[in-house]
Enzyme design. Sequence first.
Site, mmCIF file in Angstrom:
data_model
loop_
_atom_site.group_PDB
_atom_site.id
_atom_site.type_symbol
_atom_site.label_atom_id
_atom_site.label_comp_id
_atom_site.label_asym_id
_atom_site.label_seq_id
_atom_site.Cartn_x
_atom_site.Cartn_y
_atom_site.Cartn_z
ATOM 1 N N ASN A 205 0.849 -1.182 0.000
ATOM 2 C CA ASN A 205 0.000 0.000 0.000
ATOM 3 C C ASN A 205 0.894 1.244 0.000
ATOM 4 O O ASN A 205 2.117 1.140 0.023
ATOM 5 C CB ASN A 205 -0.974 -0.012 1.184
ATOM 6 C CG ASN A 205 -0.272 -0.075 2.537
ATOM 7 O OD1 ASN A 205 0.819 0.463 2.715
ATOM 8 N ND2 ASN A 205 -0.899 -0.743 3.496
ATOM 9 N N ARG A 206 0.278 2.419 -0.033
ATOM 10 C CA ARG A 206 1.064 3.648 -0.151
ATOM 11 C C ARG A 206 2.036 3.811 1.013
ATOM 12 O O ARG A 206 3.221 4.144 0.811
ATOM 13 C CB ARG A 206 0.124 4.858 -0.213
ATOM 14 C CG ARG A 206 0.853 6.192 -0.385
ATOM 15 C CD ARG A 206 -0.104 7.364 -0.268
ATOM 16 N NE ARG A 206 -0.780 7.369 1.025
ATOM 17 C CZ ARG A 206 -0.248 7.811 2.164
ATOM 18 N NH1 ARG A 206 1.000 8.270 2.179
ATOM 19 N NH2 ARG A 206 -0.928 7.800 3.283
ATOM 20 N N LYS A 207 1.569 3.562 2.228
ATOM 21 C CA LYS A 207 2.432 3.732 3.395
ATOM 22 C C LYS A 207 3.607 2.764 3.365
ATOM 23 O O LYS A 207 4.758 3.142 3.653
ATOM 24 C CB LYS A 207 1.620 3.530 4.674
ATOM 25 C CG LYS A 207 2.414 3.778 5.944
ATOM 26 C CD LYS A 207 1.546 3.623 7.187
ATOM 27 C CE LYS A 207 2.354 3.868 8.457
ATOM 28 N NZ LYS A 207 1.516 3.720 9.687
ATOM 29 N N GLU A 208 3.341 1.517 2.996
ATOM 30 C CA GLU A 208 4.420 0.527 2.910
ATOM 31 C C GLU A 208 5.438 0.913 1.846
ATOM 32 O O GLU A 208 6.650 0.729 2.019
ATOM 33 C CB GLU A 208 3.834 -0.851 2.621
ATOM 34 C CG GLU A 208 3.041 -1.430 3.790
ATOM 35 C CD GLU A 208 2.164 -2.604 3.391
ATOM 36 O OE1 GLU A 208 1.716 -3.340 4.292
ATOM 37 O OE2 GLU A 208 1.898 -2.779 2.176
ATOM 38 N N ASP A 275 -5.756 -8.682 0.826
ATOM 39 C CA ASP A 275 -5.801 -10.120 0.534
ATOM 40 C C ASP A 275 -6.608 -10.386 -0.734
ATOM 41 O O ASP A 275 -6.262 -11.258 -1.538
ATOM 42 C CB ASP A 275 -6.418 -10.882 1.706
ATOM 43 C CG ASP A 275 -5.615 -10.741 2.987
ATOM 44 O OD1 ASP A 275 -4.388 -10.596 2.894
ATOM 45 O OD2 ASP A 275 -6.218 -10.786 4.065
#
Length: 487
Positions: A205-208, A275
């Site tokens: 995701n964006r944060k990761e 998922d």
Amino acid sequence: MERREIESLFERATSVRALVVGDLMLDEYLLGKAERISPEAPVQVVEVSREELRLGGAGNVVNNLVALGCQVAVCSVIGTDENGDVLRRTLDEKGVVLAGLIQDPQRRTSKKTRVLAAHQQIVRIDRETKAPIGGVSEQALLVYLDAHLGEFDVIVVSDYLKGVLTPALLAALCRKGRELGIPVVVDPKGDDFSKYRGATVLTPNRKEAEVASGVAITDQESLEQAAGRMLATLELDALLITRSEAGMSLFPVRGEAVHIPTVAREVFDVTGAGDTVISVLSVGLACGLSLADAAWVANIAAGIVVGKLGTSTVSPREVIEEVGHALRDSDAKIKNLDVLEHLIARERNRGRKVVFTNGCFDLLHVGHVKYLQKARELGDLLVVGLNTDASVKRLKGEGRPLIEEKERAHILAALGCVDYVVLFDEDTPLRLIEALCPSILVKGGDYNIDQVVGREVVESMGGRVELIEFVDGRSTSRIIDKILSTK
């Protein structure tokens, strides 16, 4: 992608053999109402009215793949405790292959308990082991992978940082996947993505993505900079960054980036959406879709699952219907042969009489419409085989067709007398007739019965051939000639 292509995708999904590698856990939901404060402490009292136990973590990936019709196996380590036994039994009941599931008495099976009231999560309680798996368990997984990895069409890696996915295990997965030509699709976690080097696709995701790249993603330029850094260092084929309300961005190592807008839908619970994304993306790649098309379908599925409570799944029917909402009603009638074959078999088993006819139907006119209406009256449903553009060109010559195949298919499907339209690329519809086994085969009155392709097939099954006269003086060629004469 069109509805018929999505239908064919999920038809093929039933033959996909998927291996899920990662952290399995149980998700427990205690649901009730909270209408008072405890006299013991300033906390809400939740009166539990319902309890649910679901597969969580990598288990939710398993759930998604099973819901899509895939043949699924797992490779993981759980405890020998009661929760481990429940998890193993639940997987077995779903038909999941458990040869790669190790039970280690030194580990605690992960279980997350969520307490909800009025659809709001009050508290979550985690019981788990986070330490890396021991050498014995790791070796057992490596032995399993070495012996069985080649049996699968796609490897789905679901990392929840609970210790199963050691660097050695990940390195073996990525290396052997490339050697065998099997896609390795990874849902990553943590701040060190180097352990995923050599995977086919990562889906952070964006944060990761920010943490892994060291780039704060605030706009299009910084997004591309972060993606570029990861692609340059991780030896991936592609990176798919999920961006919540901004949709998804696919960065292939070769070619242009593809930005997929989010599907407008009320967000109820984002739990497990990642998922669903990795599951649908993996199925698409295993079925031969391009990265862009697989990501597009995954985005549709994610938009559905966020409208559900907790770790949920999507069904093929939900995705097909969601795609259908954005398209014309006629789209629902246009099928690929692999899907239509099953639909027609079901109709025959119900005792319905299937009528089949075929043609180019280039520049549809009243003669075509009357012909199709009469054909439909002979049975319970009418299937029209439609020549593709390439087939029409071979039959009619240069300059034909006048109307491309997608438009011709939608025009036919819009007619009330037509139940299904199926395209075929051959010069004759023999393959369609053999697959669909119609009760009645219809052709125009300008044919002799002995000239009708597929007559022997239909008659051998107890069916018959019917010849229907066209409206006198109506033909595409005459309409073309009239148009040209007025120029």
